[in-house]
Scaffold this active site. Sequence first.
Site, short mmCIF file in Angstrom:
data_model
loop_
_atom_site.label_atom_id
_atom_site.label_comp_id
_atom_site.label_asym_id
_atom_site.label_seq_id
_atom_site.Cartn_x
_atom_site.Cartn_y
_atom_site.Cartn_z
N ARG A 9 0.86 -1.19 0.00
CA ARG A 9 0.00 0.00 0.00
C ARG A 9 0.88 1.22 0.00
O ARG A 9 2.07 1.14 0.36
CB ARG A 9 -0.94 0.01 1.21
CG ARG A 9 -0.24 0.14 2.54
CD ARG A 9 -1.26 0.08 3.67
NE ARG A 9 -0.62 0.02 4.97
CZ ARG A 9 -0.73 0.96 5.90
NH1 ARG A 9 -1.43 2.05 5.65
NH2 ARG A 9 -0.14 0.83 7.07
N ASN B 183 5.17 7.18 -2.48
CA ASN B 183 6.20 6.62 -3.36
C ASN B 183 7.42 6.08 -2.62
O ASN B 183 8.53 6.15 -3.10
CB ASN B 183 6.67 7.68 -4.38
CG ASN B 183 5.50 8.30 -5.12
OD1 ASN B 183 4.63 7.56 -5.59
ND2 ASN B 183 5.44 9.62 -5.16
N ARG B 184 7.16 5.57 -1.41
CA ARG B 184 8.24 4.98 -0.59
C ARG B 184 9.29 6.01 -0.16
O ARG B 184 10.38 5.65 0.25
CB ARG B 184 8.93 3.81 -1.31
CG ARG B 184 7.99 2.62 -1.58
CD ARG B 184 7.60 1.96 -0.27
NE ARG B 184 6.78 0.77 -0.43
CZ ARG B 184 5.43 0.76 -0.41
NH1 ARG B 184 4.76 1.89 -0.26
NH2 ARG B 184 4.78 -0.37 -0.52
N LEU B 185 8.96 7.30 -0.27
CA LEU B 185 9.91 8.33 0.17
C LEU B 185 9.53 8.72 1.61
O LEU B 185 8.96 9.76 1.88
CB LEU B 185 9.86 9.55 -0.77
CG LEU B 185 10.27 9.23 -2.21
CD1 LEU B 185 10.17 10.47 -3.09
CD2 LEU B 185 11.71 8.68 -2.26
#
Length: 212
Positions: free
Chosen positions: A8, A189-191
């Site tokens: 997610r 965005n996984r940042l």
Amino acid sequence: MKLTDIRRDYTLGGLRRKDLKSNPVDQFNLWLEQAIEAQLTDPTAMTVATVDERGQPYQRIVLLKSLDDRGFVFYTNLGSRKAIHLQENNRISLHFPWHLLERQVHVTGIAQKLTAAENFKYFTSRPKESQLAAIASKQSSRISARGILEGKFLELKKKFSEGEIPMPSFWGGYRVKIESIEFWQGGANRLHDRFIYTAEDKPEWDIERLAP
Ligand SMILES: Cc1cc2nc3c(=O)[nH]c(=O)nc-3n(C[C@H](O)[C@H](O)[C@H](O)COP(=O)(O)O)c2cc1C
């Protein structure tokens, strides 16, 4: 369903340096309050990691019972596996997994035993059944059947049906003095945002951003 399809995005919002409190205990308390308000299941539950004499890590969940500038406090059996580990190596790691808020907090530090007076104060505040269970269970030892435990519990319940239950000498707490504490907030965005506080015997905490 393939496990690789389970994912997610984290969208609740970021963590910015300007929003961080200068003291990590204040920052932790703010996040804990928010975890309680969000009605997370067991908001005070933390995974505690210790290592055995071979360096093998072990983890288990325990409940945080208090926190101040001196550190994080939890209670347990002083003959348990974790307590035996801490006797040899008092380095410890705590982890709070607050998934619903897309947050985690990771603490490293040194565990020190509480005083008998501190143990007593908390022990006597616990429900009677919890006090009896603490006496009945030789935590982490091998037992052949559940009936043994239940028998012991009932025997103690009868024995202490009236009056105070004495605190066993093998039960107590630890305070974890913080060496580092990391606050993690999931990002799009996984940042993700990560900030680590370290003190190293200075009065002020250093705060540094870590790459996600
Ligand atoms: C939600 C939850 C809370 C727990 N709280 C405690 C606790 O506060 N103290 C404790 O000794 N064990 C607690 N336990 C049990 C521990 O996870 C663990 O099984 C026990 O302490 C023995 O660990 P050890 O054999 O590694 O020493 C809890 C377990 C769960 C799932």
